[in-house]
Design a protein around this motif. Structure first.
Motif, PDB file in Angstrom:
ATOM      1  N   ALA A   1       0.813  -1.222   0.000  1.00 27.67           N
ATOM      2  CA  ALA A   1       0.000   0.000   0.000  1.00 27.67           C
ATOM      3  C   ALA A   1       0.843   1.267   0.000  1.00 27.67           C
ATOM      4  CB  ALA A   1      -0.947  -0.016   1.208  1.00 27.67           C
ATOM      5  N   ASP A   2       2.029   1.235   0.654  1.00 26.07           N
ATOM      6  CA  ASP A   2       2.832   2.457   0.750  1.00 26.07           C
ATOM      7  C   ASP A   2       3.457   2.860  -0.577  1.00 26.07           C
ATOM      8  OD1 ASP A   2       4.356   0.076   1.058  1.00 26.07           O
ATOM      9  OD2 ASP A   2       6.085   1.303   1.622  1.00 26.07           O
ATOM     10  N   LEU A   3       3.487   1.904  -1.535  1.00 29.28           N
ATOM     11  CA  LEU A   3       4.118   2.183  -2.829  1.00 29.28           C
ATOM     12  C   LEU A   3       3.119   2.272  -3.981  1.00 29.28           C
ATOM     13  CD1 LEU A   3       7.145  -0.297  -2.543  1.00 29.28           C
ATOM     14  CD2 LEU A   3       7.161   2.181  -2.118  1.00 29.28           C
ATOM     15  N   ALA A   4       1.844   1.935  -3.714  1.00 24.91           N
ATOM     16  CA  ALA A   4       0.878   1.770  -4.801  1.00 24.91           C
ATOM     17  C   ALA A   4       0.619   3.051  -5.577  1.00 24.91           C
ATOM     18  CB  ALA A   4      -0.430   1.221  -4.250  1.00 24.91           C
ATOM     19  N   THR A   5       0.853   4.193  -4.968  1.00 24.82           N
ATOM     20  CA  THR A   5       0.643   5.431  -5.727  1.00 24.82           C
ATOM     21  C   THR A   5       1.828   5.727  -6.644  1.00 24.82           C
ATOM     22  OG1 THR A   5       1.538   6.695  -3.867  1.00 24.82           O
ATOM     23  CG2 THR A   5      -0.861   6.436  -3.965  1.00 24.82           C
ATOM     24  N   ARG A   6       3.045   5.262  -6.282  1.00 25.97           N
ATOM     25  CA  ARG A   6       4.253   5.491  -7.093  1.00 25.97           C
ATOM     26  C   ARG A   6       4.436   4.402  -8.134  1.00 25.97           C
ATOM     27  NH1 ARG A   6       8.691   5.093  -2.858  1.00 25.97           N
ATOM     28  NH2 ARG A   6       9.964   5.094  -4.769  1.00 25.97           N
ATOM     29  N   LEU A   7       4.191   3.158  -7.720  1.00 29.61           N
ATOM     30  CA  LEU A   7       4.427   2.011  -8.603  1.00 29.61           C
ATOM     31  C   LEU A   7       3.117   1.233  -8.724  1.00 29.61           C
ATOM     32  CD1 LEU A   7       7.801   0.918  -6.965  1.00 29.61           C
ATOM     33  CD2 LEU A   7       7.533   2.064  -9.185  1.00 29.61           C
ATOM     34  N   ARG A   8       2.282   1.620  -9.612  1.00 28.58           N
ATOM     35  CA  ARG A   8       0.958   1.014  -9.742  1.00 28.58           C
ATOM     36  C   ARG A   8       1.060  -0.369 -10.389  1.00 28.58           C
ATOM     37  NH1 ARG A   8      -3.626   4.323  -9.405  1.00 28.58           N
ATOM     38  NH2 ARG A   8      -4.685   2.806 -10.760  1.00 28.58           N
ATOM     39  N   ALA A   9       0.425  -1.340  -9.740  1.00 29.59           N
ATOM     40  CA  ALA A   9       0.476  -2.706 -10.259  1.00 29.59           C
ATOM     41  C   ALA A   9      -0.160  -2.803 -11.634  1.00 29.59           C
ATOM     42  CB  ALA A   9      -0.222  -3.657  -9.279  1.00 29.59           C
ATOM     43  N   ASP A  10      -1.264  -2.055 -11.848  1.00 26.82           N
ATOM     44  CA  ASP A  10      -1.953  -2.145 -13.125  1.00 26.82           C
ATOM     45  C   ASP A  10      -1.146  -1.527 -14.265  1.00 26.82           C
ATOM     46  OD1 ASP A  10      -2.265   0.328 -11.974  1.00 26.82           O
ATOM     47  OD2 ASP A  10      -4.335   0.618 -12.638  1.00 26.82           O
ATOM     48  N   VAL A  11      -0.107  -0.716 -13.929  1.00 27.00           N
ATOM     49  CA  VAL A  11       0.797  -0.170 -14.946  1.00 27.00           C
ATOM     50  C   VAL A  11       1.963  -1.119 -15.168  1.00 27.00           C
ATOM     51  CG1 VAL A  11       2.363   1.724 -15.525  1.00 27.00           C
ATOM     52  CG2 VAL A  11       0.138   2.214 -14.455  1.00 27.00           C
ATOM     53  N   LEU A  12       2.529  -1.619 -14.060  1.00 25.83           N
ATOM     54  CA  LEU A  12       3.676  -2.526 -14.152  1.00 25.83           C
ATOM     55  C   LEU A  12       3.338  -3.804 -14.909  1.00 25.83           C
ATOM     56  CD1 LEU A  12       5.102  -2.190 -10.515  1.00 25.83           C
ATOM     57  CD2 LEU A  12       6.077  -1.218 -12.606  1.00 25.83           C
ATOM     58  N   ILE A  13       2.074  -4.308 -14.774  1.00 28.14           N
ATOM     59  CA  ILE A  13       1.702  -5.607 -15.365  1.00 28.14           C
ATOM     60  C   ILE A  13       1.750  -5.578 -16.889  1.00 28.14           C
ATOM     61  CG2 ILE A  13      -0.785  -5.168 -15.554  1.00 28.14           C
ATOM     62  CD1 ILE A  13       0.806  -8.432 -14.340  1.00 28.14           C
ATOM     63  N   LYS A  14       1.685  -4.397 -17.482  1.00 33.55           N
ATOM     64  CA  LYS A  14       1.583  -4.327 -18.949  1.00 33.55           C
ATOM     65  C   LYS A  14       2.846  -4.831 -19.647  1.00 33.55           C
ATOM     66  CE  LYS A  14      -1.760  -0.541 -18.867  1.00 33.55           C
ATOM     67  NZ  LYS A  14      -2.035   0.871 -19.222  1.00 33.55           N
ATOM     68  N   GLY A  15       4.007  -4.592 -19.022  1.00 34.16           N
ATOM     69  CA  GLY A  15       5.243  -5.061 -19.641  1.00 34.16           C
ATOM     70  C   GLY A  15       5.324  -6.574 -19.707  1.00 34.16           C
ATOM     71  N   PRO A  16       5.198  -7.307 -18.573  1.00 34.40           N
ATOM     72  CA  PRO A  16       5.203  -8.773 -18.625  1.00 34.40           C
ATOM     73  C   PRO A  16       4.094  -9.328 -19.511  1.00 34.40           C
ATOM     74  CG  PRO A  16       5.527  -8.004 -16.378  1.00 34.40           C
ATOM     75  CD  PRO A  16       5.190  -6.800 -17.192  1.00 34.40           C
ATOM     76  N   ALA A  17       2.924  -8.683 -19.496  1.00 32.17           N
ATOM     77  CA  ALA A  17       1.808  -9.170 -20.314  1.00 32.17           C
ATOM     78  C   ALA A  17       2.167  -9.143 -21.792  1.00 32.17           C
ATOM     79  CB  ALA A  17       0.560  -8.340 -20.045  1.00 32.17           C
ATOM     80  N   ALA A  18       2.820  -8.082 -22.229  1.00 31.96           N
ATOM     81  CA  ALA A  18       3.182  -7.970 -23.646  1.00 31.96           C
ATOM     82  C   ALA A  18       4.182  -9.041 -24.042  1.00 31.96           C
ATOM     83  CB  ALA A  18       3.751  -6.572 -23.907  1.00 31.96           C
ATOM     84  N   LEU A  19       5.114  -9.384 -23.146  1.00 34.78           N
ATOM     85  CA  LEU A  19       6.134 -10.387 -23.457  1.00 34.78           C
ATOM     86  C   LEU A  19       5.543 -11.777 -23.662  1.00 34.78           C
ATOM     87  CD1 LEU A  19       8.981  -9.210 -21.060  1.00 34.78           C
ATOM     88  CD2 LEU A  19       8.986  -9.115 -23.562  1.00 34.78           C
ATOM     89  N   VAL A  20       4.402 -12.079 -23.000  1.00 30.02           N
ATOM     90  CA  VAL A  20       3.774 -13.410 -23.165  1.00 30.02           C
ATOM     91  C   VAL A  20       2.633 -13.352 -24.180  1.00 30.02           C
ATOM     92  CG1 VAL A  20       4.408 -14.229 -20.866  1.00 30.02           C
ATOM     93  CG2 VAL A  20       2.207 -13.044 -21.204  1.00 30.02           C
ATOM     94  N   GLY A  21       2.538 -12.220 -24.886  1.00 32.85           N
ATOM     95  CA  GLY A  21       1.540 -12.096 -25.947  1.00 32.85           C
ATOM     96  C   GLY A  21       0.124 -11.907 -25.440  1.00 32.85           C
ATOM     97  N   GLY A  22      -0.013 -11.312 -24.258  1.00 31.40           N
ATOM     98  CA  GLY A  22      -1.358 -11.128 -23.705  1.00 31.40           C
ATOM     99  C   GLY A  22      -1.600  -9.721 -23.238  1.00 31.40           C
ATOM    100  N   ARG A  23      -2.593  -9.567 -22.414  1.00 29.09           N
ATOM    101  CA  ARG A  23      -2.951  -8.260 -21.868  1.00 29.09           C
ATOM    102  C   ARG A  23      -3.186  -8.438 -20.367  1.00 29.09           C
ATOM    103  NH1 ARG A  23      -7.731  -5.825 -25.397  1.00 29.09           N
ATOM    104  NH2 ARG A  23      -7.184  -3.989 -24.163  1.00 29.09           N
ATOM    105  N   GLY A  24      -3.116  -7.330 -19.631  1.00 29.70           N
ATOM    106  CA  GLY A  24      -3.326  -7.413 -18.186  1.00 29.70           C
ATOM    107  C   GLY A  24      -4.023  -6.185 -17.658  1.00 29.70           C
ATOM    108  N   GLY A  25      -4.451  -6.256 -16.426  1.00 30.33           N
ATOM    109  CA  GLY A  25      -5.108  -5.130 -15.791  1.00 30.33           C
ATOM    110  C   GLY A  25      -5.432  -5.450 -14.348  1.00 30.33           C
TER     111      GLY A  25
END
Length: 887
Positions: free
Chosen positions: A825-849
């Motif tokens: 919770a202390d980092l969620a405003t700086r490092l949003r999970a829904d933003v970070l997930i997009k990179g790994p998702a693209a590498l496996v040919g999918g999408r995330g959110g």
């Protein structure tokens, strides 16, 4: 010592020898008399005979009647256990004359039975007669009979006022003076003053019905054929003949009191308040056993609620005595032991009595202690004018609504603990509860004045629908918006009253008919037929052509297909009732029903869900009667004749002298005014669709018959075929296929659980692999778990143990990649999970959110899973670098 059973037998044999027909006790729930909650006197079963509404069974009769006095003006509940004479349930000995003998024989019979057959000392007997009032003369005739014919000394003939010695059935109807026989217990019980209730008590009351009142407050008119109605309390007579001071010491009550004493581990007679509790338990267990044996189960309304109140009073007194285990069923079983010979229905229902006692005690004990604690700890008291404590009505009502404490039980506890209940506050709380729950609505619209006025002027609508679904008739009235009108025109909604009609008006659970009413100038589509007041049938609908007016000659035509579907369902309901009683027992009586064209609904008394085997047997029994194609016989007869032939009557219904008896073979006979099939074979297929509970002690079956059953069965077959198709198997193999799938699912669940435990065990190893990326701890790993839910749970667990940081986990989910990113919770405003997930998702040919603190992704590239998860380190590093640059 003469036993209670011997007294019963002596009484009945004596009156049999005097030409009386000995009749069985009527049920405790009055048949065809909704004005009474319980049978409270021997004359109840002859009420309509005395009023002339039903023919007399013969000139003379005698009974031993089961009675309950706990409602209305006859309510002995508060005195039960505190006096030696009061009971909720008791037996009343009675002899009756229907225009045959009168006062002289009634007095002579009673005196002879008491003094010769039962050998009571005549010197201990006193009598009372009516002293007269401004409305009725003194009964000097009875006084003279006692003095000259029987030989009672004049000083032992008391003259008492109307409140003691004049009886009336109601504001109108038969009435007359009474004469009572009292027993003197002797000098040991105080002075020889008839007002001394400890020394003198009533044994027998002789009612001389010799007058009739036509209007309330009207003059007394002599009856052309005076009648006799007498009543003697069996328990009181037994206490005298057995030489005991209390009814609770006679042979049928003492074992019940002793059972309560044994269960409590206390001695009867040691402490007065303990004795009260033991007597209450004994009395209430007896009433409980008899009512449950008649199919009355504890519930929230009506006579069922009265039973619940009584049972819970007994349970609370057991709690007061320190009985920690379930006990009421044990005392009720003793009732069966003691009284089962005289009343065999107790033995037949012993399992039912046991089960209902256990269930109700379990329910109440679950809240009893908490409710008592709330009373003890309550600090919110009102203070009365005499400084007495008053429990606020809102608190008292909450004890009732939330904890199941009947109001009278709260009052009993108050009498013991020194407080009363705020009645006005209770009433306000009860009204608020009704409004909030919708219970304040009656469930029926108030009858509009127009219907009562029309019925008064037009009389009953003659029903011709038993013979035909079509007929010529005349419009007598047209109603719109609650008023009679001269006409209704095309497009308008209206209601019609006809001179006679083939349309069945909704009643007895059967829905109203639909169809058309056609005249030369107009037509109306009938959408419903109702009976807003008894006897008046009203046809509701919309004018579809021209206009309709009073006086029009019309053809009334019922929708035949719909009527036939209703008929099939109604006859099926009777067969269902028969089958339930055969499978479950005679307690499974009707509690309500709805019969329509598409289905039937049947509510019945029973205490637990039906098993699959029981439901199958019910369906089988109904189907057997259908395929045997019995003729449905309907006939008009007297109520007594129908009941004598075993007809079932619904207690809440009111029946006249002439009733309609519907019989389907010898197994199903019911009083019913509805429409039915001609033969049982017309019903066609029959299926139970559902079975469930609607209230404590009440179950509901929904079923279909005829074409509705065909439609239902076809849909079930289609569902089966679709399910089989989805599983790529034949319907006949569906069960085996599903069992295999469930087995495989269980195996997978076990494997998943194993992997989760393994992962949890290695959690510390994973944490040791976390890296510091720009001051942020980041953990990235591929794991053996690919199930997304399991991945989320694991990531969440690691996130919590990490304290502050980012977790990225990946797993193989059946050949596809599954990835989860979790951020504290202390980092969620700086490092949003829904933003970070997009990179790994693209590498496996999918999408995330997902959310700022938790996101997930999936894709086909399971071979790129390790690379995708490792990418989280660079993504966090890039984000950290951007922050540094920004500052």
């Amino acid at each position: 010592m003469i036993t209670t059973s011997q007294i019963r037998r002596t009484f009945l044999e004596y009156f049999r020898s005097k030409g009386h027909e000995v009749l069985p006790s009527a049920p405790l729930v009055p048949e065809a008399d909704p004005t009474l909650m319980f049978t409270n006197a021997g004359m109840v079963q002859f009420k309509d005979v005395f009023t002339g509404a039903r023919p007399k069974p013969g000139p003379r009769a005698a009974t031993v009647q089961k009675c309950i006095r706990i409602s209305g003006k006859h309510n002995d509940l508060e005195n039960v256990g505190r006096t030696s004479r009061h009971h909720t349930f008791f037996e009343m000995l009675g002899n009756f004359s229907f225009g045959d003998y009168f006062k002289e024989d009634a007095c002579a019979f009673a005196w002879e039975l008491l003094t010769r057959e039962l050998e009571l000392d005549p010197q201990r007997l006193w009598v009372s007669v009516f002293a007269g009032s401004e409305h009725a003369p003194a009964d000097e005739e009875a006084a003279d009979i006692w003095r000259t014919r029987i030989g009672v000394r004049p000083e032992r003939i008391l003259r008492l006022p109307a409140k003691d010695n004049f009886w009336a059935m109601g504001d109108t109807g038969p009435c007359g003076p009474c004469s009572e026989i009292h027993y003197d217990r002797g000098d040991a019980y105080g002075p020889a003053d008839p007002e001394n209730g400890e020394r003198f008590f009533e044994l027998w009351n002789l009612v001389f019905m010799q007058y009739h009142v036509e209007v309330p407050g009207g003059a007394l008119k002599p009856l052309p054929a005076p009648c006799i109605d007498t009543g003697a309390g069996l328990e009181r007579i037994a206490s005298v003949l057995q030489g005991v001071d209390s009814n609770y010491d006679i042979d049928v009550m003492k074992p019940l009191v002793q059972a309560a004493a044994e269960l409590s581990g206390r001695r009867y007679g040691a402490f007065p308040e303990d004795d009260v509790s033991m007597r209450v338990i004994a009395d209430h267990a007896r009433m409980t056993a008899f009512l449950v044996a008649e199919g009355v189960f504890p519930e929230k309304t009506g006579r069922e609620y009265v039973l619940r109140r009584v049972m819970r009073r007994a349970i609370r007194h057991g709690h007061r005595l320190g009985i920690g285990d379930l006990f009421l069923h044990k005392v009720a079983a003793r009732v069966v032991d003691v009284m089962g010979d005289a009343y065999p229905e107790l033995g037949h229902r012993i399992d039912l009595i046991d089960r209902m006692c256990r269930q109700e005690e379990e329910r109440f004990r679950a809240t009893l202690e908490r409710g008592l604690d709330l009373l003890k700890s309550n600090a919110d008291w009102l203070v009365g004018s005499r400084k007495e404590r008053i429990l606020p009505g809102a608190i008292a009502f909450d004890l009732s609504a939330t904890y199941g404490f009947p109001k009278d039980l709260i009052e009993v506890i108050g009498a013991e603990d020194g407080f009363t209940v705020d009645e006005e506050g209770w009433a306000r709380a009860e009204e608020r509860h009704k409004v909030a729950s919708g219970a304040g609505k009656s469930g029926e619209e108030a009858v509009a004045p127009v219907y009562a006025e029309l019925h008064a002027s037009l009389g009953d609508t003659r029903f011709t629908g038993y013979e035909s679904g079509e007929g010529r008739t005349q419009i007598l009235a047209v109603i719109r918006n609650g008023e009679t009108v001269e006409e209704a025109t095309m497009g308008e909604e209206a209601e019609l009253v006809l001179a006679e009609t083939p349309f069945y008006g909704e009643s007895g659970g059967q829905v109203g008919d639909t169809g058309t009413i056609i005249s030369k100038d107009g037509a109306m589509d009938v959408t419903d037929t109702v009976r807003p007041v008894s006897g008046l049938r009203v046809h509701k609908g919309r004018v579809s052509r021209g206009r309709v007016r009073p006086g029009d000659e019309v053809t009334a035509r019922v929708d035949a297909a719909r009527r036939n579907a209703i008929r099939r369902h109604h006859t099926a309901t009777h067969l269902l009732h028969m089958a339930l009683r055969q499978v479950l027992g005679p307690h499974a009586t009707q509690k309500g029903s709805r019969v329509g064209p598409d289905s039937l609904r049947f509510d019945f008394a029973h205490f637990e869900p039906l098993s699959a085997e029981q439901l199958t047997e019910v369906e089988r029994l109904v189907t057997v009667k259908i395929v045997e194609d019995h003729e449905i016989v309907t006939e008009e007869t007297t109520f007594d004749e129908a009941r004598g032939r075993g007809a079932m009557a619904i207690f809440e219904e009111t029946y006249g002298d002439v009733v309609r008896l519907v019989s389907v073979s010898g197994d199903s006979r019911e009083l019913c005014g509805g429409t039915h099939a001609s033969r049982s074979g017309e019903i066609g297929p029959f299926f139970v669709v559902s079975e469930g509970g609607v209230a404590a002690g009440v179950r509901r079956i929904e079923a279909v018959a005829g074409l509705a059953a065909f439609t239902w069965a076809t849909e079930q077959r289609r569902l089966l075929e679709r399910a089989a198709g989805m599983l790529k198997t034949h319907p006949s193999n569906l069960e085996e296929k599903v069992e295999k799938m469930l087995g495989r699912e269980r195996e997978l669940a076990r494997e998943l659980d194993r992997l989760k435990r393994k992962l949890a065990g290695g959690g510390q190893d994973l944490l040791s692999r976390a890296r510091d990326i720009g001051g942020v701890r980041v953990l990235a790993a591929t794991v053996e778990v690919g199930d997304p839910a399991a991945l989320r749970d694991t990531a969440d667990s690691l996130r919590q143990r990490l304290g502050s940081g980012v977790v990225c986990l990946g797993g193989d989910n059946g050949g596809k990649a599954a990835i989860v990113v979790a951020v504290t919770a202390d980092l969620a405003t700086r490092l949003r999970a829904d933003v970070l997930i997009k990179g790994p998702a693209a590498l496996v040919g999918g999408r995330g959110g997902g959310r700022a603190d938790l996101a997930q992704a999936g894709g086909p590239g399971a071979d790129k899973l390790a690379q995708a998860v490792e990418a989280i380190y660079n993504l966090v590093a890039e984000a950290a670098a951007r922050e540094v640059k920004a500052t």
